[in-house]
Write an enzyme that holds these catalytic residues in place. Structure first.
Site: not given
Ligand code: NAD
Length: 465
Positions: A214-215, A218-219, A236, A270
């Site tokens: 994810g982002s 959030t990571g 990731e 990503c």
């Molecule tokens: P996001 O970080 O908003 O959400 C990702 C996941 O985390 C979702 O399931 C969300 O419900 C959950 N989440 C939200 N808040 C949380 C918390 N506080 N604790 C735990 N989980 C929580 O990301 P997004 O908008 O869904 O996805 C887009 C992002 O993902 C982009 O930054 C993209 O580059 C990244 N991404 C990275 C890869 C990689 O392999 N590096 C692959 C695909 C997407």
């Protein structure tokens, strides 16, 4: 990045799932409570004892699981298109990749290794699973990313509780049902819901490994949550990949590939190309070649077989793309193609090529994650490499040119996890996948991904009693 608050509740502990091609709700999913996560983790613990015990049974179950997913492709792919927005052919490709990944990891064995250091002791490194794993994934490749977590974790002998994004819960729920026909009970549980469900899962004391995609913001939250139990963390995260075009590049020859490296999945990848750096002499030609393609591309609902580019997945993400584009235009950029939201229902944004963009504009410095691409001119190659590396992200990068040795020398200078020459974002199942800098922590993919789900166990045994 989009927040879960944008997902509308429909009462009675369910939330609406929207079709991004219309902006209308077409189904619902369970809005599970944190206590249901606790129960799923408890069950994952109980199931672990049996699952970890028999590697041959695991291989057989994962191969059967892959077959089951392959058979369910005709149901999974349309559902994925409906909730995610991508063209049906791309959803089918995502299902195929899911199947391939399950098969790849099913047959990958961790190797025990003797340690030879001259002492009269036989020492051997064996590999042990970690325990229940928490997996949290985003909405851009729901099935592919879920399988990237499931396959190595389960192959290593762990069990898993997996949470998809609330923007795309349905195909993953169906994937969970399909997998449950081949896996023992509770080895994999899919939970759906809005925050704080993911936070609860990431910080659960019964979890031994948190694998998150994810982002970056959030990571950070996930890592903080996992710190409470000191669970291992694999992150990731986002990227802001640069493509550097060299002065010997054949623009017409690479233009299609470069365009789709930026716009596939509506730019929501990503490791999409998110910035292009072209030599001053070729800059106008590159802008024109990309703009021509952006204007010609067929934008529409993913269910229409003529569609090449679907909608943006959700309203907050569309708002982000609009905001970054408007800011760039206000700061003096020009849209050589697109530049605005399309005047139709759903979350459609015209494929956009931006030129004359100030280098400090957010569309250059941040991750736009949508169908908008800035093309920037550079004077010297050092300047281009410095700009490409001048970001906190470090996921991927690419160099495009005719002299492959020279391109390789430039690619070698990129601070990222994976670099390509005359391509971008093509990954092998067998390669390590790891972002540099803020793009990630830990390694996924290939044997490295398997070992990321294991811990070494060392046994020392003397030659004589
Ligand atoms: P996001 O970080 O908003 O959400 C990702 C996941 O985390 C979702 O399931 C969300 O419900 C959950 N989440 C939200 N808040 C949380 C918390 N506080 N604790 C735990 N989980 C929580 O990301 P997004 O908008 O869904 O996805 C887009 C992002 O993902 C982009 O930054 C993209 O580059 C990244 N991404 C990275 C890869 C990689 O392999 N590096 C692959 C695909 C997407």
């Amino acid at each position: 990045m989009p927040t879960d608050e944008a997902v509308p509740s429909t009462g009675d502990r369910r939330f609406a799932v929207l079709d991004p091609a219309t902006g209308e709700a077409f189904d619902e999913a369970p809005d599970q409570r944190p206590e249901e996560v606790d129960a799923a983790v408890d069950r994952a613990h109980r199931a672990w004892r049996g699952w970890r015990a028999d590697p041959a049974a695991r291989t057989a179950a994962l191969l059967a699981a892959a077959d089951a997913v392959e058979s369910a492709g005709p149901e999974l792919a349309p559902l994925l298109t409906r909730e995610q927005g991508k063209p049906l052919a791309e959803s089918s490709a995502e299902v195929a990749r899911t199947v391939a990944r399950l098969r790849y990891f099913a047959e990958l064995d961790p190797r025990s290794r003797p340690i030879t250091d001259g002492r009269p002791v036989r020492s051997e490194v064996r590999w042990r699973p970690l325990g229940p794993v928490a997996a949290i994934v985003p909405w851009n490749f729901p099935l592919q990313l879920a399988s990237a977590k499931i396959a190595p974790a389960l192959a290593a002998g762990n069990t898993m509780v997996l949470k998809p994004s609330p923007f795309t819960p349905l195909a993953t729920r169906l994937l969970g049902e399909v997998l449950s026909t081949a896996l023992p009970a509770d080895v994999l549980t899919v939970v759906t819901g809005r925050e704080p469900l993911g936070a609860r899962l990431a910080s659960h004391p019964g979890i031994r490994h948190v694998t998150f995609t994810g982002s970056v913001p959030t990571g950070r939250d996930v890592a903080r949550g996992a710190a409470a139990s000191l669970a291992r963390v694999t992150l990731e995260l986002g990227g802001n990949d640069a493509a550097i075009l060299l002065d010997d590049v054949d623009v017409e020859r690479i233009a299609d590939r470069l365009f789709w490296a930026a716009f596939r999945n509506c730019g929501q990848v990503c490791m999409a190309v998110k910035r292009v750096y072209a030599p001053v002499r070729l800059h106008a030609q590159v802008v024109e070649a990309l703009a021509q393609r952006a204007k010609a591309v067929a934008v529409g609902a993913g269910t229409d077989p003529r569609t090449q580019l679907g909608p943006v997945n959700n309203a907050p993400q569309l708002a982000r793309v609009e905001r970054y584009t408007a800011r760039a235009l206000a700061d003096g950029a020009r849209a050589a193609a697109g530049g605005r939201r399309l005047d139709r229902p759903g979350y459609f944004f015209a494929p956009t090529i931006l030129t004359d963009v100030p280098p400090d504009s957010p569309v250059v410095t941040e991750e736009q994650f949508g169908p908008v691409l800035p093309v920037l001119p550079y004077g010297s190659l050092d300047e281009a490499v410095e700009a490409a590396n001048g970001t906190g992200y470090g996921l991927g990068g690419s160099v495009w040119g005719t002299d492959l040795d020279r391109a390789e020398a430039v690619a070698d200078r990129l601070e990222c996890g994976t670099a390509w020459i005359n391509h971008h974002a093509e990954l092998s199942l067998a390669q390590p996948f790891a972002g540099a800098k803020e793009s990630g922590v830990g390694v996924a993919g290939g044997p490295w991904g398997l070992y990321g789900n294991l811990r070494p166990f060392v046994l020392h045994r003397p030659e004589e009693a």
